[in-house]
Design a protein around this motif. Sequence first.
Motif, PDB file in Angstrom:
ATOM      1  N   PHE A   6      -0.967  -4.359 -11.088  1.00 47.36           N
ATOM      2  CA  PHE A   6      -2.238  -3.734 -11.690  1.00 47.36           C
ATOM      3  C   PHE A   6      -2.965  -2.985 -10.688  1.00 47.36           C
ATOM      4  O   PHE A   6      -2.866  -3.352  -9.511  1.00 47.36           O
ATOM      5  CB  PHE A   6      -3.151  -4.811 -12.459  1.00 47.36           C
ATOM      6  N   HIS A   7      -3.899  -2.226 -11.017  1.00 47.88           N
ATOM      7  CA  HIS A   7      -4.696  -1.581 -10.080  1.00 47.88           C
ATOM      8  C   HIS A   7      -6.209  -2.071 -10.141  1.00 47.88           C
ATOM      9  O   HIS A   7      -6.778  -2.499 -11.044  1.00 47.88           O
ATOM     10  CB  HIS A   7      -4.685   0.135 -10.549  1.00 47.88           C
ATOM     11  N   VAL A   8      -6.778  -2.158  -8.828  1.00 46.38           N
ATOM     12  CA  VAL A   8      -7.925  -2.658  -8.740  1.00 46.38           C
ATOM     13  C   VAL A   8      -9.055  -1.401  -8.700  1.00 46.38           C
ATOM     14  O   VAL A   8      -8.895  -0.653  -7.560  1.00 46.38           O
ATOM     15  CB  VAL A   8      -8.021  -3.449  -7.351  1.00 46.38           C
ATOM     16  N   PRO A   9      -9.745  -1.211  -9.562  1.00 46.68           N
ATOM     17  CA  PRO A   9     -10.693  -0.092  -9.679  1.00 46.68           C
ATOM     18  C   PRO A   9     -12.101  -0.119  -8.759  1.00 46.68           C
ATOM     19  O   PRO A   9     -13.003   0.034  -9.014  1.00 46.68           O
ATOM     20  CB  PRO A   9     -11.118   0.303 -11.044  1.00 46.68           C
ATOM     21  N   ASN A  10     -11.708  -0.029  -7.394  1.00 51.73           N
ATOM     22  CA  ASN A  10     -12.410  -0.233  -6.418  1.00 51.73           C
ATOM     23  C   ASN A  10     -13.073   1.122  -5.888  1.00 51.73           C
ATOM     24  O   ASN A  10     -14.015   1.347  -5.348  1.00 51.73           O
ATOM     25  CB  ASN A  10     -12.235  -1.199  -5.224  1.00 51.73           C
ATOM     26  N   GLY A  30     -13.016  -2.272   0.392  1.00 54.90           N
ATOM     27  CA  GLY A  30     -11.650  -2.294   1.024  1.00 54.90           C
ATOM     28  C   GLY A  30     -10.648  -3.171   0.600  1.00 54.90           C
ATOM     29  O   GLY A  30      -9.410  -3.239   1.082  1.00 54.90           O
ATOM     30  N   VAL A  31     -11.083  -3.595  -0.761  1.00 57.38           N
ATOM     31  CA  VAL A  31      -9.818  -4.505  -1.340  1.00 57.38           C
ATOM     32  C   VAL A  31      -8.601  -3.578  -1.938  1.00 57.38           C
ATOM     33  O   VAL A  31      -9.040  -2.433  -2.119  1.00 57.38           O
ATOM     34  CB  VAL A  31     -10.366  -4.944  -2.723  1.00 57.38           C
ATOM     35  N   PRO A  32      -7.458  -3.842  -1.571  1.00 56.30           N
ATOM     36  CA  PRO A  32      -6.400  -2.955  -1.784  1.00 56.30           C
ATOM     37  C   PRO A  32      -6.168  -2.594  -3.154  1.00 56.30           C
ATOM     38  O   PRO A  32      -6.652  -3.053  -4.149  1.00 56.30           O
ATOM     39  CB  PRO A  32      -5.156  -3.821  -1.272  1.00 56.30           C
ATOM     40  N   ASP A  33      -5.596  -1.317  -3.575  1.00 59.62           N
ATOM     41  CA  ASP A  33      -5.605  -0.824  -4.662  1.00 59.62           C
ATOM     42  C   ASP A  33      -4.670  -1.309  -5.826  1.00 59.62           C
ATOM     43  O   ASP A  33      -4.950  -1.202  -6.980  1.00 59.62           O
ATOM     44  CB  ASP A  33      -5.154   0.674  -4.522  1.00 59.62           C
ATOM     45  N   ILE A  34      -3.519  -1.650  -5.229  1.00 61.90           N
ATOM     46  CA  ILE A  34      -2.598  -2.536  -6.178  1.00 61.90           C
ATOM     47  C   ILE A  34      -2.268  -3.749  -6.021  1.00 61.90           C
ATOM     48  O   ILE A  34      -1.982  -4.225  -4.772  1.00 61.90           O
ATOM     49  CB  ILE A  34      -1.314  -1.517  -6.376  1.00 61.90           C
ATOM     50  N   ASP A  62     -11.970   0.212   7.949  1.00 66.95           N
ATOM     51  CA  ASP A  62     -12.009  -1.074   8.848  1.00 66.95           C
ATOM     52  C   ASP A  62     -12.069  -2.265   7.758  1.00 66.95           C
ATOM     53  O   ASP A  62     -11.360  -3.250   7.763  1.00 66.95           O
ATOM     54  CB  ASP A  62     -13.356  -1.262   9.585  1.00 66.95           C
ATOM     55  N   ASP A  63     -12.788  -1.951   6.659  1.00 67.06           N
ATOM     56  CA  ASP A  63     -12.913  -2.890   5.526  1.00 67.06           C
ATOM     57  C   ASP A  63     -11.698  -2.886   4.893  1.00 67.06           C
ATOM     58  O   ASP A  63     -11.052  -4.285   4.828  1.00 67.06           O
ATOM     59  CB  ASP A  63     -13.791  -2.380   4.265  1.00 67.06           C
ATOM     60  N   GLN A  64     -10.562  -1.979   4.787  1.00 70.85           N
ATOM     61  CA  GLN A  64      -9.348  -2.127   4.443  1.00 70.85           C
ATOM     62  C   GLN A  64      -8.505  -3.100   5.251  1.00 70.85           C
ATOM     63  O   GLN A  64      -7.790  -3.688   4.750  1.00 70.85           O
ATOM     64  CB  GLN A  64      -8.772  -0.867   3.961  1.00 70.85           C
ATOM     65  N   ASN A  65      -8.398  -2.632   6.527  1.00 69.47           N
ATOM     66  CA  ASN A  65      -7.779  -3.429   7.523  1.00 69.47           C
ATOM     67  C   ASN A  65      -7.862  -4.698   7.510  1.00 69.47           C
ATOM     68  O   ASN A  65      -7.108  -5.669   7.705  1.00 69.47           O
ATOM     69  CB  ASN A  65      -7.805  -2.876   8.882  1.00 69.47           C
ATOM     70  N   ASP A  66      -9.436  -5.210   7.398  1.00 66.27           N
ATOM     71  CA  ASP A  66      -9.917  -6.657   7.339  1.00 66.27           C
ATOM     72  C   ASP A  66      -9.217  -7.351   6.127  1.00 66.27           C
ATOM     73  O   ASP A  66      -8.827  -8.498   5.969  1.00 66.27           O
ATOM     74  CB  ASP A  66     -11.261  -6.766   7.163  1.00 66.27           C
ATOM     75  N   TRP A  67      -9.228  -6.782   4.715  1.00 69.27           N
ATOM     76  CA  TRP A  67      -8.557  -7.337   3.686  1.00 69.27           C
ATOM     77  C   TRP A  67      -7.170  -7.655   4.041  1.00 69.27           C
ATOM     78  O   TRP A  67      -6.859  -8.542   3.629  1.00 69.27           O
ATOM     79  CB  TRP A  67      -9.032  -6.397   2.379  1.00 69.27           C
ATOM     80  N   LEU A  68      -6.406  -6.483   4.376  1.00 69.43           N
ATOM     81  CA  LEU A  68      -5.027  -6.637   4.537  1.00 69.43           C
ATOM     82  C   LEU A  68      -4.774  -7.758   5.585  1.00 69.43           C
ATOM     83  O   LEU A  68      -3.748  -8.591   5.237  1.00 69.43           O
ATOM     84  CB  LEU A  68      -4.463  -5.273   5.019  1.00 69.43           C
ATOM     85  N   ALA A  69      -5.517  -7.714   6.609  1.00 69.80           N
ATOM     86  CA  ALA A  69      -5.250  -9.030   7.573  1.00 69.80           C
ATOM     87  C   ALA A  69      -5.572 -10.362   7.016  1.00 69.80           C
ATOM     88  O   ALA A  69      -4.635 -11.227   6.870  1.00 69.80           O
ATOM     89  CB  ALA A  69      -6.232  -8.638   8.705  1.00 69.80           C
ATOM     90  N   TYR A  70      -6.540 -10.490   6.118  1.00 68.30           N
ATOM     91  CA  TYR A  70      -6.878 -11.469   5.488  1.00 68.30           C
ATOM     92  C   TYR A  70      -6.014 -11.952   4.516  1.00 68.30           C
ATOM     93  O   TYR A  70      -5.652 -12.983   4.424  1.00 68.30           O
ATOM     94  CB  TYR A  70      -8.254 -11.618   4.657  1.00 68.30           C
ATOM     95  N   LEU A  71      -5.624 -11.024   3.747  1.00 63.65           N
ATOM     96  CA  LEU A  71      -4.273 -11.342   2.598  1.00 63.65           C
ATOM     97  C   LEU A  71      -3.229 -11.638   3.068  1.00 63.65           C
ATOM     98  O   LEU A  71      -2.464 -12.661   2.536  1.00 63.65           O
ATOM     99  CB  LEU A  71      -4.430 -10.059   1.851  1.00 63.65           C
ATOM    100  N   SER A  72      -2.695 -11.125   4.415  1.00 61.14           N
ATOM    101  CA  SER A  72      -1.462 -11.379   4.880  1.00 61.14           C
ATOM    102  C   SER A  72      -1.639 -12.974   5.373  1.00 61.14           C
ATOM    103  O   SER A  72      -0.798 -13.685   5.335  1.00 61.14           O
ATOM    104  CB  SER A  72      -1.455 -10.592   6.282  1.00 61.14           C
ATOM    105  N   GLN A  73      -2.747 -13.232   5.994  1.00 63.70           N
ATOM    106  CA  GLN A  73      -2.874 -14.659   6.441  1.00 63.70           C
ATOM    107  C   GLN A  73      -2.965 -15.648   5.331  1.00 63.70           C
ATOM    108  O   GLN A  73      -2.538 -16.984   5.549  1.00 63.70           O
ATOM    109  CB  GLN A  73      -4.376 -14.856   7.349  1.00 63.70           C
TER     110      GLN A  73
END
Length: 97
Positions: A6-10, A30-34, A62-73
Amino acid sequence: ELRWLFHVPNGGSRNKIEGARLKAAVVKPGVPDIFLPVLRKPHIGLWVELKRPDMKKSKVSDDQNDWLAYLSQQGYDTAVCYGFEMARNRIIQYLEG
């Protein structure tokens, strides 16, 4: 398993009233799209930030990078994909393990 994708409509431009309503609904920048909530060990799901195919004009914030790093962790696989083809290939790669 693609039925769970699903797509996150942010994203997108918003007027002040709509922006305030979304903020009250706890929309986060910054929450990723999919998101594909399908387990493929060692990951518990795949988050994709989708960008336009022109890599020079499409920057990850920067917000997107923060989310991607957090989700990866947290145990998710993450990807930044430039265009539909790249995203499709990345999702297929994830599902095939």
